[in-house]
Design an enzyme around this catalytic site. Structure first.
Site, PDB file in Angstrom:
ATOM      1  N   GLY A 167      12.079  22.292  42.708  1.00 26.41           N
ATOM      2  CA  GLY A 167      13.216  22.336  41.794  1.00 26.41           C
ATOM      3  C   GLY A 167      13.179  23.540  40.873  1.00 26.41           C
ATOM      4  O   GLY A 167      14.190  24.213  40.653  1.00 26.41           O
ATOM      5  N   ASP A 168      12.004  23.830  40.319  1.00 24.98           N
ATOM      6  CA  ASP A 168      11.866  25.002  39.449  1.00 24.98           C
ATOM      7  C   ASP A 168      12.158  26.290  40.205  1.00 24.98           C
ATOM      8  O   ASP A 168      12.855  27.187  39.703  1.00 24.98           O
ATOM      9  CB  ASP A 168      10.454  25.061  38.884  1.00 24.98           C
ATOM     10  CG  ASP A 168      10.158  23.951  37.898  1.00 24.98           C
ATOM     11  OD1 ASP A 168      10.678  24.008  36.781  1.00 24.98           O
ATOM     12  OD2 ASP A 168       9.408  23.030  38.259  1.00 24.98           O
TER      13      ASP A 168
END
Length: 397
Positions: A167-168
């Protein structure tokens, strides 16, 4: 040779993953990236995961080509120094909670008045607006809200995650894309700098293909499917005779026929109901059973050799050991030899993408805390005496 982002000045006010990874990507291609770190310990990533003599190996990768300026952002003098740096910067990348920059006195109104050409990339869990904006949001939560966790894993197991901070990293990529679009606008004289508002959850959601229209029109909720690719067949992970797993993607019409012929199932290759994907997807279990019967009778090397000869996309599932020993990775310069402090040699990932005329490069690995404080402040016109005074007063390190 001039790097593609040579002359672009980027200020990073971020920790851990999302903003630092975005800044690293720009540094790989020649941008001058000045990382503002907190006094004392600096970015917590310096101590994450596996360490070498007290410093994270991830840190050396994540912060390569960056300059470290250790500074007290909450002090008036420290804040003024950052404003001076931003006065001629092209991009500011941050991943504070929404409102964090404003609390420091660096809201968009201040920044835009200070430097109308500045692009501000803001990466947060849920974005700068909306009812969830103030919630804490790490990459794992973005993956959950963005939909990818729900669809990952086996149907009879809890939702799974991939083993990296997906996600990051996806948010970082969207941040860089936004920054480059804004830079193009500024550099071509089409307009001023702007805010790039990146949400971790939305960055994941952006990859979720046709989930929304399938649900809205058909009421279909895509579920976890293990190693298969839902609605596209045959495309799955199959066990071989020596206990390995092979990924086979035989889902285009001509590839499907070549695959079935290669495994000795000409009857399935010629069956009219399997001529196109919709028919194959409706009976994917039949096809997977036939492929598994074949793969389970052979070791993985023979499976891959047969499928390569038939021009069917297939591959083993690589561990990091497989990656490091693979000749293709080596030929593509995807494994670079790096030098850590003390002269220790270690392999690091190479640079993506590959540019033919202005490729990226690695000039140094992640710096020590405050390693470039003197150089950065000197570029602002401060004398050695000025810098020493700031250090003595605890403004910089």
């Amino acid at each position: 040779m001039t790097a593609p982002l040579s002359g672009i000045k980027v200020i990073e006010i971020g920790t851990l993953i999302a903003a630092p990874f975005a800044a690293r990507l720009m540094a790989d291609f020649g941008a001058e990236v000045i990382k503002i770190e907190a006094m004392g310990q600096g970015d917590p990533l310096r101590k994450w995961r596996k360490l070498h003599e007290g410093t994270s190996l991830w840190w050396y990768l994540q912060s390569r080509n960056k300059k470290s300026l250790a500074l007290d952002l909450k002090s008036p003098e420290g804040l003024e120094l950052v404003k001076q740096l931003l006065g001629d910067a092209d991009v500011l990348i941050e991943n504070l909670r929404p409102g964090g920059l404003e609390k420091l006195g660096l809201g968009w109104d201040v920044l835009h008045a200070l430097n109308p050409k500045l692009t501000l990339v803001r990466i947060s869990g849920y974005g700068q607006t909306g009812p969830y904006r103030d919630r804490p949001g790490f990459g794992a939560i973005g993956e959950a809200m963005g939909g990818i966790r729900y669809t990952t894993g086996s149907p009879d197991s809890p939702p799974a995650r991939v083993g990296v901070s997906l996600g990051d990293s996806l948010a970082s990529l969207h941040g860089v894309i936004g920054a480059l679009m804004s830079l193009l606008r500024v550099k071509t004289g089409q307009g001023e700098g702007q805010v790039i508002d990146v949400s971790l959850a939305e960055s994941v959601f952006n990859l979720m293909e046709s989930l929304v229209p399938e649900y809205d029109m058909l009421g279909h909720v895509r579920e976890r499917s293990g190693g298969a690719l839902p609605g596209i067949a045959p495309s799955n992970t199959y066990l071989t005779a020596d206990g390995a797993y092979v990924v086979i993607a035989g889902n285009s019409d001509p590839i499907y026929k070549r695959l079935m012929t290669a495994i000795g199932r000409v009857d399935l290759a010629d069956a009219p109901e399997f001529a196109h994907n919709d028919g194959r997807a409706a009976q994917s279990g039949v096809l997977d059973a036939a492929i598994t019967h074949w793969t389970s009778s052979l070791p993985i090397d023979q499976v891959l050799s047969a499928l390569e000869a038939a021009q069917v996309p297939a591959g083993r599932i690589y561990s990091v050991a497989d990656i490091v020993s693979d000749p293709h990775y080596q030929a593509r310069d995807m494994l670079l030899d790096a030098q850590l402090p003390g002269g220790v040699s270690v392999k690091m990932p190479g640079i993506v993408p590959k540019l033919s005329d202005t490729p990226g490069g690695v000039n140094w690995q992640g710096p020590s805390l405050g390693q470039h404080t003197d150089d950065v402040l000197g570029s602002l016109g401060l004398t050695a005496a000025d810098i020493q005074r700031l250090k003595a007063s605890g403004v910089v390190q």
